[in-house]
Design a protein around this motif. Sequence first.
Motif, PDB file in Angstrom:
ATOM      1  N   PRO A  49      41.502  -1.507   1.094  1.00  0.00           N
ATOM      2  CA  PRO A  49      40.666  -2.340   0.231  1.00  0.00           C
ATOM      3  C   PRO A  49      39.405  -2.820   0.948  1.00  0.00           C
ATOM      4  O   PRO A  49      39.424  -3.085   2.143  1.00  0.00           O
ATOM      5  CB  PRO A  49      41.573  -3.521  -0.116  1.00  0.00           C
ATOM      6  N   ARG A  50      38.319  -2.910   0.202  1.00  0.00           N
ATOM      7  CA  ARG A  50      37.015  -3.283   0.762  1.00  0.00           C
ATOM      8  C   ARG A  50      37.075  -4.578   1.575  1.00  0.00           C
ATOM      9  O   ARG A  50      36.463  -4.681   2.630  1.00  0.00           O
ATOM     10  CB  ARG A  50      35.993  -3.403  -0.383  1.00  0.00           C
ATOM     11  N   GLU A  51      37.822  -5.580   1.069  1.00  0.00           N
ATOM     12  CA  GLU A  51      37.874  -6.859   1.789  1.00  0.00           C
ATOM     13  C   GLU A  51      38.497  -6.716   3.183  1.00  0.00           C
ATOM     14  O   GLU A  51      38.280  -7.541   4.054  1.00  0.00           O
ATOM     15  CB  GLU A  51      38.604  -7.936   0.974  1.00  0.00           C
ATOM     16  N   GLN A  52      39.251  -5.645   3.396  1.00  0.00           N
ATOM     17  CA  GLN A  52      39.846  -5.397   4.711  1.00  0.00           C
ATOM     18  C   GLN A  52      38.823  -4.864   5.714  1.00  0.00           C
ATOM     19  O   GLN A  52      39.034  -4.946   6.915  1.00  0.00           O
ATOM     20  CB  GLN A  52      40.985  -4.383   4.586  1.00  0.00           C
ATOM     21  N   THR A  53      37.734  -4.286   5.209  1.00  0.00           N
ATOM     22  CA  THR A  53      36.776  -3.634   6.100  1.00  0.00           C
ATOM     23  C   THR A  53      35.502  -4.439   6.330  1.00  0.00           C
ATOM     24  O   THR A  53      34.602  -3.983   7.025  1.00  0.00           O
ATOM     25  CB  THR A  53      36.395  -2.241   5.557  1.00  0.00           C
ATOM     26  N   VAL A  54      35.416  -5.651   5.786  1.00  0.00           N
ATOM     27  CA  VAL A  54      34.236  -6.491   5.972  1.00  0.00           C
ATOM     28  C   VAL A  54      34.149  -6.896   7.439  1.00  0.00           C
ATOM     29  O   VAL A  54      35.095  -7.460   7.990  1.00  0.00           O
ATOM     30  CB  VAL A  54      34.295  -7.737   5.064  1.00  0.00           C
ATOM     31  N   GLU A  55      33.024  -6.580   8.060  1.00  0.00           N
ATOM     32  CA  GLU A  55      32.843  -6.904   9.484  1.00  0.00           C
ATOM     33  C   GLU A  55      33.009  -8.409   9.716  1.00  0.00           C
ATOM     34  O   GLU A  55      32.452  -9.219   8.997  1.00  0.00           O
ATOM     35  CB  GLU A  55      31.470  -6.443   9.978  1.00  0.00           C
ATOM     36  N   GLY A  56      33.801  -8.766  10.710  1.00  0.00           N
ATOM     37  CA  GLY A  56      34.010 -10.157  11.072  1.00  0.00           C
ATOM     38  C   GLY A  56      35.194 -10.807  10.383  1.00  0.00           C
ATOM     39  O   GLY A  56      35.909 -11.577  10.991  1.00  0.00           O
ATOM     40  N   ASP A  57      35.413 -10.500   9.100  1.00  0.00           N
ATOM     41  CA  ASP A  57      36.482 -11.153   8.351  1.00  0.00           C
ATOM     42  C   ASP A  57      37.640 -10.234   7.997  1.00  0.00           C
ATOM     43  O   ASP A  57      38.772 -10.674   7.914  1.00  0.00           O
ATOM     44  CB  ASP A  57      35.929 -11.747   7.045  1.00  0.00           C
ATOM     45  N   GLY A  58      37.350  -8.976   7.738  1.00  0.00           N
ATOM     46  CA  GLY A  58      38.385  -8.048   7.307  1.00  0.00           C
ATOM     47  C   GLY A  58      39.336  -7.683   8.424  1.00  0.00           C
ATOM     48  O   GLY A  58      38.925  -7.424   9.557  1.00  0.00           O
ATOM     49  N   GLU A  59      40.628  -7.659   8.112  1.00  0.00           N
ATOM     50  CA  GLU A  59      41.638  -7.361   9.138  1.00  0.00           C
ATOM     51  C   GLU A  59      41.479  -5.953   9.702  1.00  0.00           C
ATOM     52  O   GLU A  59      41.701  -5.727  10.885  1.00  0.00           O
ATOM     53  CB  GLU A  59      43.049  -7.564   8.578  1.00  0.00           C
ATOM     54  N   PHE A  60      41.074  -4.996   8.856  1.00  0.00           N
ATOM     55  CA  PHE A  60      40.871  -3.642   9.359  1.00  0.00           C
ATOM     56  C   PHE A  60      39.637  -3.577  10.251  1.00  0.00           C
ATOM     57  O   PHE A  60      39.640  -2.894  11.276  1.00  0.00           O
ATOM     58  CB  PHE A  60      40.755  -2.635   8.203  1.00  0.00           C
ATOM     59  N   ALA A  61      38.595  -4.318   9.901  1.00  0.00           N
ATOM     60  CA  ALA A  61      37.393  -4.381  10.742  1.00  0.00           C
ATOM     61  C   ALA A  61      37.729  -5.001  12.098  1.00  0.00           C
ATOM     62  O   ALA A  61      37.233  -4.562  13.139  1.00  0.00           O
ATOM     63  CB  ALA A  61      36.287  -5.160  10.045  1.00  0.00           C
ATOM     64  N   LYS A  62      38.598  -6.010  12.093  1.00  0.00           N
ATOM     65  CA  LYS A  62      39.033  -6.620  13.356  1.00  0.00           C
ATOM     66  C   LYS A  62      39.810  -5.605  14.194  1.00  0.00           C
ATOM     67  O   LYS A  62      39.659  -5.561  15.420  1.00  0.00           O
ATOM     68  CB  LYS A  62      39.891  -7.855  13.087  1.00  0.00           C
TER      69      LYS A  62
END
Length: 167
Positions: A134-147
């Motif tokens: 899901p997009r919210e997972q990939t948001v830089e800084g906040d998304g768990e996948f981005a982390k």
Amino acid sequence: HAANERNYHIFYQLLAAPDEVKEQIDAATLLNKTTADFPYLGSRDKSIANMTLNRRQSTRRLFSTQESGSSDDNEVDLIENMSDAQAFEQTREGLEMIGIKDETLWMLMRALTVVLQLSKVKFVADDNDDAMIPREQTVEGDGEFAKLASLMGIETDALVHAFTNKT
């Protein structure tokens, strides 16, 4: 795993490590975190802070206020009469004795932290029933996948591709 059963002990030890160790591994993922923050570790909500115990402690567990009515609000599992913080130090010393130290030790601890962070990633199916993040997972800084991508030192888009495309 079953309710009240622990996963691999090293994960609990890592969360109980001193703050300076957590900062060296990855402060954003580890500082001020408890087992409740990582789905792989189950829902046993325990405070990891202030878990310094005497190695000679003979009690199996110290219970929280909710369970015992005591004023101590930390519940600490003791394995072989050691807290997770003490066991972390013993594990680190043991690894150093067999030559895993310095940068190699930090890389190992970071890899374990990647596994913990991976437990926070959610996958869903797209319209074709293929995996997507899901997009919210990939948001830089906040998304768990981005982390997760940041922790691994990989571009988020490249990691999304690796996780969601068949090879």
